[in-house]
Write an enzyme that holds these catalytic residues in place. Structure first.
Site, mmCIF file in Angstrom:
data_model
loop_
_atom_site.group_PDB
_atom_site.id
_atom_site.type_symbol
_atom_site.label_atom_id
_atom_site.label_comp_id
_atom_site.label_asym_id
_atom_site.label_seq_id
_atom_site.Cartn_x
_atom_site.Cartn_y
_atom_site.Cartn_z
ATOM 1 N N CYS A 266 0.832 -1.201 0.000
ATOM 2 C CA CYS A 266 0.000 0.000 0.000
ATOM 3 C C CYS A 266 0.873 1.260 0.000
ATOM 4 O O CYS A 266 1.506 1.566 -0.993
ATOM 5 C CB CYS A 266 -0.964 -0.037 1.179
ATOM 6 S SG CYS A 266 -2.362 1.096 0.975
ATOM 7 N N HIS A 358 -3.773 -4.988 -0.052
ATOM 8 C CA HIS A 358 -3.555 -5.505 1.296
ATOM 9 C C HIS A 358 -3.603 -7.033 1.310
ATOM 10 O O HIS A 358 -4.692 -7.617 1.389
ATOM 11 C CB HIS A 358 -4.617 -4.961 2.246
ATOM 12 C CG HIS A 358 -4.441 -3.527 2.598
ATOM 13 N ND1 HIS A 358 -4.023 -3.108 3.837
ATOM 14 C CD2 HIS A 358 -4.601 -2.396 1.857
ATOM 15 C CE1 HIS A 358 -3.951 -1.787 3.859
ATOM 16 N NE2 HIS A 358 -4.295 -1.338 2.662
ATOM 17 N N GLU A 360 -2.925 -8.995 3.666
ATOM 18 C CA GLU A 360 -3.378 -9.553 4.944
ATOM 19 C C GLU A 360 -4.891 -9.748 4.963
ATOM 20 O O GLU A 360 -5.418 -10.461 5.821
ATOM 21 C CB GLU A 360 -2.933 -8.652 6.101
ATOM 22 C CG GLU A 360 -3.835 -7.512 6.433
ATOM 23 C CD GLU A 360 -3.834 -6.406 5.402
ATOM 24 O OE1 GLU A 360 -4.826 -5.658 5.330
ATOM 25 O OE2 GLU A 360 -2.839 -6.286 4.656
#
Length: 415
Positions: A266, A358, A360
Site C-alpha cells: 500500500c 492488502h 493480509e
C-alpha cells in the site's frame, strides 16, 4: 444543494454531512457528536466494517460505507487491526439498532463514541458515492450536536480545511517507540518493519513466515534501523500523500543500497516507487473495498484484493523500465483490471518488490495471502546468493538455493 435522508430512514435530523461542492446530506448523529473535517471517500466492502475503521490508513478521511446496514455484528477486540478507530468521520445509511453476533463485545456506536469518531446515520450513502465518483474525492465535514451550524458556516469550515494532497499523516498513527515481536515457529532472522500505519494482521502473517519483528517509528533513521541487524526490511500501509514522505523515501533508498531485501504494501508500494525514482499522483476517488480485481503479470492470475488508497505510482505498464534513481531494471508487476492503475512493482536487479493492495485481507479475500510466503522465499534466496525475482514464477535455481539455505540453517541448529 441539500439532499434529505430517504423517508424510511428519516429520524431526528440532528447531523449533517457537508461536501466541498456545497452538497449537504441530512441525518442523525451516530457515535461521537461534534465536528469532523477530512476527505470524503467511499468504501465498497459489504462486510468488515470494524477492520475498515481500525485501519490507520483511513486517518484524516471521512469514510462513507456503501453497504446499507452497518453495526449488525457489533465489535470485538479480536477483529481490531490497531488500537483504535482512525477515520475523522463516519457515514452510514442504516445503523443497526441491535447487536446480534456471538462474538460481539460491544456496539459499534459505543466504540465510535469512545474513540471520538463523529458519525452520521440515515444518509443515502449510495447517492453520496455516486457524487464522489462523478466529482472525485473532496473535502467534507460531519457536524452534529453543538457543532451543527448554518449551512454557510459549515461549508466555510469545510472549504478552509486542509486538502489531502501534500499531507503527511504517518506520524499520527505510527508507534512512538520501537518494539519487538517474536517469530511464530522457527526464526529466520530479524525483519525491520517501518510502521507507517501497520495493521495487526500484517504483523501476524510476517511472524508466521519466521521473522522476528522489530517495529520502528516512522521517523527512524538508517542508523537506527541497521542497529537491529535486520536481514530484510518492510514498509507498511499508511495514510497521507506519498509525495510528502521524503524522509521515508531517503531511508528506503539507504536500505536498498545496503542490499536488504524489501517488501512494501500500500503506502509502502508508493514509497518504493518514489525510492526507485518514479512519481506518484492522486486518483480521482481511489480504490477502497474488498472487491478490487488485480492482474499479476508474472503468472497471469487475477486476484480479488482488499484495497485502501487514494494515490498511485506513475509508471508505464507492460514494459521493462530503468530505475531513474539508479537501482537497475524495474517492471510493473500488477495492475488494476478496472482502470489499469499500477498495483505492484518488482525490481529485477535488487531484491525488492511491493504491492498496492492488502495481502493480509483484513477484511477481504485471501487471494493475495501468498505474498508473505513470496517475501520469505525472496529473503532466503538472497541470503543463499541466488538471483531473486520477487515473483511466484521464481526460477528453479532460486528455489533450490532457498531450500539449500534452509537446510543449512537446520544443520547448524542440529550441530
Amino acid at each position: 444543494m441539500t439532499t434529505p435522508a430517504p423517508a424510511a430512514l428519516r429520524q431526528a435530523q440532528d447531523a449533517a454531512l457537508v461536501l466541498e461542492d456545497g452538497t449537504i446530506y441530512r441525518g442523525s448523529a451516530y457515535g461521537a457528536t461534534g465536528r469532523a473535517l477530512g476527505e470524503a471517500v467511499f468504501a465498497t466492502g459489504m462486510t468488515g466494517y470494524q477492520e475498515t475503521l481500525t485501519d490507520p490508513s483511513y486517518a484524516g478521511q471521512i469514510v462513507v460505507q456503501t453497504a446499507p446496514h452497518i453495526g449488525n455484528t457489533g465489535v470485538n477486540d479480536e477483529d481490531a487491526e490497531s488500537r483504535r478507530a482512525w477515520p475523522a468521520g463516519y457515514v452510514v445509511r442504516a445503523a443497526s439498532r441491535v447487536v446480534s453476533n456471538w462474538r460481539a463485545e460491544g456496539s459499534l456506536e459505543a466504540q465510535l463514541a469512545e474513540d471520538g469518531i463523529v458519525g452520521i446515520a440515515g444518509v443515502d450513502t449510495r447517492a453520496v458515492t455516486r457524487r464522489l465518483r462523478d466529482a472525485g474525492a473532496m473535502r467534507a465535514g460531519v457536524f452534529s450536536g453543538d457543532a451543527l451550524e448554518s449551512d454557510e458556516a459549515m461549508l466555510a469550515a469545510v472549504r478552509e480545511s486542509p486538502e489531502m494532497t501534500g499531507r503527511s499523516l504517518a506520524e499520527l498513527v505510527s508507534t512512538p517507540e520501537a518494539y519487538r515481536l517474536p517469530a511464530i515457529g522457527e526464526s529466520i532472522g530479524t525483519l525491520a518493519v517501518l510502521d507507517l500505519g501497520v495493521k495487526a494482521s500484517t504483523l501476524k502473517y510476517l511472524q508466521q513466515q519466521g521473522f522476528d519483528l522489530v517495529v520502528l517509528p516512522q521517523d527512524a533513521t538508517l542508523e537506527q534501523v541497521l542497529e537491529h541487524e535486520p536481514i530484510a526490511a518492510f514498509y507498511s500501509n499508511g495514510p497521507g500523500d506519498p509525495a510528502a514522505s521524503d524522509d521515508q523515501v531517503s531511508l528506503l533508498q539507504g536500505l536498498l543500497r545496503e542490499d536488504l531485501p524489501f517488501f512494501g504494501i500500500c503506502f509502502g508500494n508508493q514509497l518504493l516507487g518514489r525510492a526507485l525514482g518514479f512519481g506518484t499522483y492522486k486518483l480521482p476517488f481511489g480504490h477502497r473495498g474488498i472487491n478490487q480485481p488485480v492482474l499479476d503479470t508474472a503468472t497471469g492470475r487475477v486476484e480479488i484484493t482488499s484495497q485502501n488508497h487514494g494515490f498511485a505510482v506513475d509508471a508505464p505498464l507492460r514494459e521493462q523500465l530503468e530505475s531513474p534513481a539508479g537501482f537497475g531494471r524495474v517492471e510493473v508487476s500488477h495492475f488494476s483490471l478496472n482502470d489499469e492503475v499500477v498495483e505492484g512493482l518488482r525490481a529485477l536487479d535488487i531484491p525488492a518488490f511491493s504491492v498496492q493492495y492488502h495481502p493480509e485481507a483484513a477484511a477481504g479475500p485471501n487471494d493475495a495471502h501468498h505474498l508473505f510466503g513470496r517475501f520469505r522465499e525472496l529473503v532466503l534466496a538472497h541470503r543463499a546468493g541466488a538471483r531473486p525475482t520477487g515473483a511466484d514464477t521464481t526460477t528453479d535455481d532460486v528455489r533450490a538455493a532457498a531450500s539449500h539455505d534452509s537446510d543449512s540453517d537446520s544443520d547448524q541448529k542440529d550441530a
